[in-house]
Design a protein around this motif. Structure first.
Motif, PDB file in Angstrom:
ATOM      1  N   GLU A  50       0.628  -1.326   0.059  1.00 48.79           N
ATOM      2  CA  GLU A  50       0.081   0.030   0.274  1.00 48.79           C
ATOM      3  C   GLU A  50       0.841   1.172   0.512  1.00 48.79           C
ATOM      4  O   GLU A  50       1.849   1.443   0.694  1.00 48.79           O
ATOM      5  CB  GLU A  50      -0.790   0.110   1.153  1.00 48.79           C
ATOM      6  N   LYS A  76       2.709   2.409  -6.917  1.00 56.30           N
ATOM      7  CA  LYS A  76       2.642   2.627  -8.298  1.00 56.30           C
ATOM      8  C   LYS A  76       1.223   2.641  -8.968  1.00 56.30           C
ATOM      9  O   LYS A  76       2.736   3.293 -10.223  1.00 56.30           O
ATOM     10  CB  LYS A  76       1.186   0.815  -7.865  1.00 56.30           C
ATOM     11  N   ARG A 136     -13.890  -5.717  -7.276  1.00 53.81           N
ATOM     12  CA  ARG A 136     -13.149  -4.802  -6.410  1.00 53.81           C
ATOM     13  C   ARG A 136     -13.784  -4.316  -5.380  1.00 53.81           C
ATOM     14  O   ARG A 136     -12.874  -4.575  -4.398  1.00 53.81           O
ATOM     15  CB  ARG A 136     -12.147  -4.041  -7.885  1.00 53.81           C
ATOM     16  N   TYR A 161      -9.956 -13.120  -6.104  1.00 52.76           N
ATOM     17  CA  TYR A 161      -8.911 -12.673  -6.610  1.00 52.76           C
ATOM     18  C   TYR A 161      -8.790 -13.463  -7.803  1.00 52.76           C
ATOM     19  O   TYR A 161      -8.495 -12.390  -8.934  1.00 52.76           O
ATOM     20  CB  TYR A 161      -8.018 -11.715  -5.847  1.00 52.76           C
ATOM     21  N   ARG A 220      -9.645 -12.199 -11.773  1.00 57.80           N
ATOM     22  CA  ARG A 220      -7.929 -12.676 -13.061  1.00 57.80           C
ATOM     23  C   ARG A 220      -8.309 -13.352 -14.324  1.00 57.80           C
ATOM     24  O   ARG A 220      -7.591 -12.963 -15.270  1.00 57.80           O
ATOM     25  CB  ARG A 220      -7.399 -13.743 -11.758  1.00 57.80           C
ATOM     26  N   ARG A 224      -0.516  -4.559 -10.428  1.00 53.65           N
ATOM     27  CA  ARG A 224      -0.720  -5.436  -9.806  1.00 53.65           C
ATOM     28  C   ARG A 224      -0.862  -7.080 -10.495  1.00 53.65           C
ATOM     29  O   ARG A 224      -1.723  -7.036 -11.393  1.00 53.65           O
ATOM     30  CB  ARG A 224      -1.710  -5.506  -8.258  1.00 53.65           C
ATOM     31  N   SER A 264       0.756 -10.553  -6.669  1.00 54.02           N
ATOM     32  CA  SER A 264      -0.155  -9.779  -5.079  1.00 54.02           C
ATOM     33  C   SER A 264      -0.207 -10.729  -4.422  1.00 54.02           C
ATOM     34  O   SER A 264      -0.677 -11.002  -3.567  1.00 54.02           O
ATOM     35  CB  SER A 264      -1.203  -9.045  -5.821  1.00 54.02           C
ATOM     36  N   THR A 265      -1.278 -12.203  -5.057  1.00 52.29           N
ATOM     37  CA  THR A 265      -1.755 -13.015  -4.799  1.00 52.29           C
ATOM     38  C   THR A 265      -0.926 -13.897  -3.846  1.00 52.29           C
ATOM     39  O   THR A 265      -1.217 -14.282  -2.628  1.00 52.29           O
ATOM     40  CB  THR A 265      -2.499 -14.099  -5.838  1.00 52.29           C
ATOM     41  N   TYR A 301      -0.182 -11.070  -0.675  1.00 52.54           N
ATOM     42  CA  TYR A 301      -0.934 -11.254   0.479  1.00 52.54           C
ATOM     43  C   TYR A 301      -2.220 -12.051   0.936  1.00 52.54           C
ATOM     44  O   TYR A 301      -2.223 -12.612   2.126  1.00 52.54           O
ATOM     45  CB  TYR A 301      -2.163  -9.747  -0.324  1.00 52.54           C
ATOM     46  N   GLN A 302      -2.421 -13.013   0.241  1.00 56.04           N
ATOM     47  CA  GLN A 302      -3.083 -14.107   0.280  1.00 56.04           C
ATOM     48  C   GLN A 302      -2.335 -15.526   0.704  1.00 56.04           C
ATOM     49  O   GLN A 302      -2.507 -16.177   1.489  1.00 56.04           O
ATOM     50  CB  GLN A 302      -3.820 -15.074  -0.886  1.00 56.04           C
ATOM     51  N   ARG A 361      -8.835   8.435  -2.827  1.00 63.34           N
ATOM     52  CA  ARG A 361      -9.325   7.642  -2.606  1.00 63.34           C
ATOM     53  C   ARG A 361     -10.291   6.929  -1.986  1.00 63.34           C
ATOM     54  O   ARG A 361     -10.771   8.079  -1.138  1.00 63.34           O
ATOM     55  CB  ARG A 361      -8.287   6.278  -2.250  1.00 63.34           C
ATOM     56  N   PHE A 393      -7.879  -2.990   3.093  1.00 63.82           N
ATOM     57  CA  PHE A 393      -6.458  -3.618   3.071  1.00 63.82           C
ATOM     58  C   PHE A 393      -5.655  -2.399   4.162  1.00 63.82           C
ATOM     59  O   PHE A 393      -5.075  -2.401   4.628  1.00 63.82           O
ATOM     60  CB  PHE A 393      -5.882  -3.860   1.884  1.00 63.82           C
TER      61      PHE A 393
HETATM   62  P1  TYD Z   1      -4.854  -1.219  -5.198  1.00 60.84           P
HETATM   63  O1  TYD Z   1      -5.897  -0.619  -5.189  1.00 60.84           O
HETATM   64  O2  TYD Z   1      -3.680  -1.856  -6.186  1.00 60.84           O
HETATM   65  O3  TYD Z   1      -4.310  -0.471  -3.423  1.00 60.84           O
HETATM   66  P2  TYD Z   1      -2.746   0.143  -3.584  1.00 60.84           P
HETATM   67  O4  TYD Z   1      -2.743   1.146  -5.020  1.00 60.84           O
HETATM   68  O5  TYD Z   1      -4.162   1.512  -3.036  1.00 60.84           O
HETATM   69  O6  TYD Z   1      -2.158  -0.207  -3.459  1.00 60.84           O
HETATM   70  O7  TYD Z   1      -4.945  -2.711  -4.610  1.00 60.84           O
HETATM   71  C1  TYD Z   1      -6.238  -2.741  -3.693  1.00 60.84           C
HETATM   72  C2  TYD Z   1      -6.129  -4.719  -3.109  1.00 60.84           C
HETATM   73  O8  TYD Z   1      -6.082  -5.219  -3.069  1.00 60.84           O
HETATM   74  C3  TYD Z   1      -3.862  -4.155  -2.231  1.00 60.84           C
HETATM   75  O9  TYD Z   1      -4.705  -4.129  -1.149  1.00 60.84           O
HETATM   76  C4  TYD Z   1      -4.156  -5.413  -2.393  1.00 60.84           C
HETATM   77  C5  TYD Z   1      -4.797  -6.359  -2.412  1.00 60.84           C
HETATM   78  N1  TYD Z   1      -4.262  -7.787  -3.537  1.00 60.84           N
HETATM   79  C6  TYD Z   1      -4.159  -8.880  -3.251  1.00 60.84           C
HETATM   80  O10 TYD Z   1      -4.751  -9.301  -2.249  1.00 60.84           O
HETATM   81  N2  TYD Z   1      -4.932  -9.960  -3.731  1.00 60.84           N
HETATM   82  C7  TYD Z   1      -4.567  -9.519  -5.130  1.00 60.84           C
HETATM   83  O11 TYD Z   1      -4.222 -11.150  -5.918  1.00 60.84           O
HETATM   84  C8  TYD Z   1      -4.171  -8.585  -6.090  1.00 60.84           C
HETATM   85  C9  TYD Z   1      -4.548  -8.216  -7.091  1.00 60.84           C
HETATM   86  C10 TYD Z   1      -4.408  -7.391  -4.918  1.00 60.84           C
END
Ligand code: TYD
Length: 213
Positions: free
Chosen positions: A9, A13, A47, A67, A71, A93, A97-98, A101-102, A152, A159
């Motif tokens: 975060e 990006k 989203r 997610y 995708r 992303r 990211s998966t 994060y996951q 935003r 998150f």
């Molecule tokens: P994003 O809008 O890119 O957040 P930011 O630009 O503010 O960093 O992404 C949304 C959120 O989704 C971000 O907190 C990360 C999360 N995310 C996952 O947990 N797993 C995923 O596979 C993806 C693509 C995003």
């Protein structure tokens, strides 16, 4: 060619994607900018579910599947066709990211994420990924400044509300990925001023485009 931008975060990006796409277009490349989650009409709806701050009860597996669904739609509707038509795809992303994060942060085992990834990626993988790395304390500060300044929607902050430990695990997850795939993942210091980050990325990108012909 498929380029992805990753980071925690507030890593900057979105700003960097705007710079890169501008640069590529100026140099005559056809470029499609997109993002995850989102990128398609259906994906933008997914989203909203994923980022809704009121969804703190969202089950980790349900999150992973959402997610993954996002995708699947994105790859088949937008990414695959754009790559097939010779465009450069620039994505905010993607699969990394998966994993971060996951996988690293939520603790879902790698085998599950890889198996689901195989179902939806169908061989698509980024050619180059820029990882904007910075301490989570600094990233979160920036992210909240943006939210508070109205850049935003506050309701889309599930998150950003996660604990610092969560964000630390995400960062560690990214760094281990970069260590495993140094050829593809280029770590860029995201704590530097945006103009400097931009120059670093463009320099790497120019080299990469030259090698690719
Ligand atoms: P994003 O809008 O890119 O957040 P930011 O630009 O503010 O960093 O992404 C949304 C959120 O989704 C971000 O907190 C990360 C999360 N995310 C996952 O947990 N797993 C995923 O596979 C993806 C693509 C995003």
């Amino acid at each position: 060619m498929f380029i992805t931008m990753e980071g925690i975060e507030g890593s900057g990006k979105t700003t960097q994607i705007a710079y890169i796409s501008g640069y590529l277009r100026e140099h005559g490349y056809e470029c499609m900018v997109t993002r995850e989650p989102g990128g398609t009409k259906i994906g933008e709806k997914i989203r909203k579910i994923l980022l809704d701050r009121d969804h703190d009860m969202l089950d980790a597996m349900a999150e992973l599947l959402l997610y993954t669904a996002d995708r699947a739609q994105h790859v088949s509707e937008k990414i695959r066709p754009a790559l097939d038509s010779g465009k450069i795809v620039l994505c905010d992303r993607f699969y990394d990211s998966t994993i971060a994060y996951q996988g690293a942060a939520r603790g879902i085992e790698a085998a599950t994420i890889i198996a689901l990834g195989r179902l939806v990626l169908k061989g698509i993988a980024p050619d180059i990924t820029f990882l904007l790395d910075l301490p989570p304390e600094a990233g979160l500060l920036r992210a909240w400044q943006e939210i508070n300044a109205g850049g935003r929607d506050t309701s889309q902050s599930r998150f950003e509300r996660e604990k610092m430990l969560f964000h630390k695990k995400v960062r560690e997850g990214y760094l281990s990925l970069a260590e495993a795939e140094p050829q593809r993942i280029r770590i860029v210091d995201g704590s530097l001023p945006p103009e400097i980050v931009k120059e670093t990325i463009l320099e790497e990108l120019r080299k990469f485009l030259y090698i690719k012909g």
